[in-house]
Design a protein around this motif. Structure first.
Motif, PDB file in Angstrom:
ATOM      1  N   GLU A 156     -66.531 -49.748 -13.200  1.00 10.97           N
ATOM      2  CA  GLU A 156     -67.656 -50.663 -13.341  1.00 10.97           C
ATOM      3  C   GLU A 156     -68.722 -50.410 -12.278  1.00 10.97           C
ATOM      4  O   GLU A 156     -69.917 -50.566 -12.545  1.00 10.97           O
ATOM      5  N   ALA A 157     -68.300 -50.024 -11.091  1.00  9.44           N
ATOM      6  CA  ALA A 157     -69.258 -49.749 -10.017  1.00  9.44           C
ATOM      7  C   ALA A 157     -68.567 -48.934  -8.936  1.00  9.44           C
ATOM      8  O   ALA A 157     -67.348 -48.993  -8.775  1.00  9.44           O
ATOM      9  N   ALA A 158     -69.375 -48.184  -8.198  1.00  7.65           N
ATOM     10  CA  ALA A 158     -68.858 -47.401  -7.070  1.00  7.65           C
ATOM     11  C   ALA A 158     -69.942 -47.296  -6.010  1.00  7.65           C
ATOM     12  O   ALA A 158     -71.132 -47.161  -6.333  1.00  7.65           O
ATOM     13  N   GLN A 159     -69.531 -47.375  -4.771  1.00  5.77           N
ATOM     14  CA  GLN A 159     -70.439 -47.218  -3.641  1.00  5.77           C
ATOM     15  C   GLN A 159     -69.783 -46.269  -2.642  1.00  5.77           C
ATOM     16  O   GLN A 159     -68.681 -46.538  -2.159  1.00  5.77           O
ATOM     17  N   VAL A 160     -70.433 -45.156  -2.361  1.00 10.50           N
ATOM     18  CA  VAL A 160     -69.902 -44.165  -1.429  1.00 10.50           C
ATOM     19  C   VAL A 160     -70.858 -44.069  -0.243  1.00 10.50           C
ATOM     20  O   VAL A 160     -72.066 -43.877  -0.428  1.00 10.50           O
ATOM     21  N   THR A 161     -70.335 -44.209   0.950  1.00 13.73           N
ATOM     22  CA  THR A 161     -71.145 -44.069   2.156  1.00 13.73           C
ATOM     23  C   THR A 161     -70.421 -43.149   3.134  1.00 13.73           C
ATOM     24  O   THR A 161     -69.196 -43.088   3.161  1.00 13.73           O
ATOM     25  N   VAL A 203     -73.288 -46.193  -7.854  1.00 10.75           N
ATOM     26  CA  VAL A 203     -73.132 -46.051  -9.301  1.00 10.75           C
ATOM     27  C   VAL A 203     -72.829 -47.426  -9.881  1.00 10.75           C
ATOM     28  O   VAL A 203     -71.963 -48.133  -9.358  1.00 10.75           O
ATOM     29  N   GLN A 204     -73.558 -47.798 -10.949  1.00 12.12           N
ATOM     30  CA  GLN A 204     -73.366 -49.109 -11.547  1.00 12.12           C
ATOM     31  C   GLN A 204     -73.367 -48.983 -13.070  1.00 12.12           C
ATOM     32  O   GLN A 204     -74.299 -48.404 -13.647  1.00 12.12           O
ATOM     33  N   GLN A 205     -72.324 -49.504 -13.708  1.00 11.42           N
ATOM     34  CA  GLN A 205     -72.281 -49.530 -15.167  1.00 11.42           C
ATOM     35  C   GLN A 205     -73.377 -50.470 -15.671  1.00 11.42           C
ATOM     36  O   GLN A 205     -73.521 -51.596 -15.190  1.00 11.42           O
ATOM     37  N   VAL A 206     -74.162 -49.997 -16.646  1.00  6.39           N
ATOM     38  CA  VAL A 206     -75.299 -50.780 -17.119  1.00  6.39           C
ATOM     39  C   VAL A 206     -74.840 -52.080 -17.768  1.00  6.39           C
ATOM     40  O   VAL A 206     -75.399 -53.148 -17.535  1.00  6.39           O
ATOM     41  N   ALA A 207     -73.815 -52.013 -18.594  1.00  2.00           N
ATOM     42  CA  ALA A 207     -73.253 -53.201 -19.241  1.00  2.00           C
ATOM     43  C   ALA A 207     -71.774 -52.970 -19.477  1.00  2.00           C
ATOM     44  O   ALA A 207     -71.323 -51.829 -19.631  1.00  2.00           O
ATOM     45  N   TYR A 262     -74.650 -45.446 -16.985  1.00  2.00           N
ATOM     46  CA  TYR A 262     -74.563 -45.794 -15.575  1.00  2.00           C
ATOM     47  C   TYR A 262     -75.883 -45.485 -14.873  1.00  2.00           C
ATOM     48  O   TYR A 262     -76.532 -44.469 -15.171  1.00  2.00           O
ATOM     49  N   THR A 263     -76.263 -46.342 -13.940  1.00  2.00           N
ATOM     50  CA  THR A 263     -77.353 -46.020 -13.037  1.00  2.00           C
ATOM     51  C   THR A 263     -76.773 -45.342 -11.807  1.00  2.00           C
ATOM     52  O   THR A 263     -75.678 -45.674 -11.353  1.00  2.00           O
ATOM     53  N   VAL A 264     -77.515 -44.388 -11.274  1.00  2.00           N
ATOM     54  CA  VAL A 264     -77.059 -43.625 -10.108  1.00  2.00           C
ATOM     55  C   VAL A 264     -78.212 -43.540  -9.109  1.00  2.00           C
ATOM     56  O   VAL A 264     -79.331 -43.160  -9.478  1.00  2.00           O
ATOM     57  N   VAL A 277     -66.776 -43.821 -21.520  1.00  2.00           N
ATOM     58  CA  VAL A 277     -66.807 -44.410 -20.181  1.00  2.00           C
ATOM     59  C   VAL A 277     -65.985 -43.554 -19.211  1.00  2.00           C
ATOM     60  O   VAL A 277     -65.081 -42.817 -19.613  1.00  2.00           O
ATOM     61  N   TRP A 278     -66.315 -43.706 -17.939  1.00  2.00           N
ATOM     62  CA  TRP A 278     -65.515 -43.075 -16.889  1.00  2.00           C
ATOM     63  C   TRP A 278     -64.295 -43.958 -16.615  1.00  2.00           C
ATOM     64  O   TRP A 278     -64.426 -45.127 -16.256  1.00  2.00           O
TER      65      TRP A 278
END
Length: 334
Positions: A133-138, A161-165, A171-173, A214-215
């Protein structure tokens, strides 16, 4: 009061039993996943898996994991990976990568990735498929190197990364890297002058990608989802005197061939030609013709140093109007 104490004790025993059961189930599921991959011909091993965090978290440390996909020939090894998730929902996962190098190998090359304080936060949909559904990498400072030398490095890395719906394969990246620095390998390949700046002044990307599915866990177990549309809202890079911006709206067929429009803005395009010629990408005999065409495009924008052009991708070609410029790249995830 006695009833409250007994109720608390019963709840504590139930919670403790559930935590132990869930931890054991996670261990068994991990061991089974690795066994299933080995049955499919993978190299899939780890030395140990330690689970702690009682009572509120599941903290797992996997040492010496090694994975190699026989279909792609890609292998990944590292000293260890740490996983952490709340006990009430293990789908909100935090992954911490090691401070020492992560090694990647393929039939063509080998590389090592060093990352400082690299963390990935994953939000997974409840269920066996574990949809992303979402991922954040830092990460802090990182570098990518190969046997022949340094490839790329930067002061940090941020990927969102965010799933649009829910349930959609779109996904938005967003990606950025401060102080991005091409290493000795690409600088030598491009024959970059020694007085050229070491680092990019800016490097950022915002886009939306739709895939054929989907991923989820199948992306590792079976095959990577393939892009079917790509909308680049902004891709921007500034390196020394070179400045490049791009936007795109593309559809992609089952073979990975893109069709649509690509908008490019390039400042100081003459320097780009010089680098392309020095790298051997642009033959010296062709440069006058290329320079003439690009100069005419620059004059049309009103600034001889800048180009602002819309390209068309169609039938596997990149077109400027009706003039073919070359083959369009195949957008396929291996």
């Amino acid at each position: 009061m006695r009833r409250v104490i007994w109720a608390a004790l019963v709840l504590a025993l139930i919670w403790g039993g559930w935590w132990i059961w869930a931890a054991q189930a996670a261990r068994q599921a991990t061991e089974q996943w690795f066994a299933d991959r080995r049955a499919e011909g993978w190299q899939a091993d780890f030395a140990a898996l330690d689970i702690s965090g009682f009572p509120l978290r599941f903290d797992a440390m996997m040492t010496l994991p090694a994975l190699a996909d026989p279909e792609t020939g890609v292998a990944v090894t590292t000293s260890g990976v740490a996983f952490s998730a709340p006990a009430w929902w293990p789908g909100d996962v935090t992954v911490r990568l090691p401070q020492d190098p992560i090694t990647f190998a393929s039939p063509e090359s080998r590389a090592a990735l060093d990352m400082d304080q690299a963390v990935a936060h994953l939000r997974l949909k409840p269920g066996s498929a574990l949809d992303l559904e979402a991922a954040q990498v830092t990460s802090g400072a990182w570098s990518l190197s190969a046997p022949m030398g340094d490839v790329l490095s930067a002061a940090d890395l941020n990927v969102a990364v965010q799933q649009v719906a829910a349930g959609q394969a779109s996904y938005t990246v967003a990606l950025s890297a401060a102080g991005l620095q091409p290493g000795t390998v690409p600088r030598a390949a491009l024959r970059v002058p020694t007085n050229w700046p070491l680092t990019f002044d800016k490097f950022a990307l915002d886009m939306q990608v739709a895939f054929d599915r989907v991923w989820d866990r199948r992306a590792i177990e079976v095959a990577r989802p393939q892009p079917r549309s790509l909308r680049i809202d902004l891709a921007e890079a500034a390196w020394g005197d070179l400045q490049l911006r791009a936007a795109a709206d593309l559809t992609i067929d089952a073979q990975g061939t893109p069709e649509g429009t690509l908008s490019l803005q390039a400042r100081n395009w003459q320097e780009m030609l010089t680098l392309a010629e020095a790298a051997g990408v642009l033959p010296p005999a062709v440069r006058p013709q290329a320079e003439s065409v690009l100069s005419a495009l620059a004059q049309a924008t009103g600034d001889p140093r800048s180009i602002d052009v819309d390209l068309t991708l169609r039938n596997g070609l990149i077109l400027l109007g009706f003039v073919p410029l070359g083959q369009a790249p195949q957008l396929v995830l291996r």
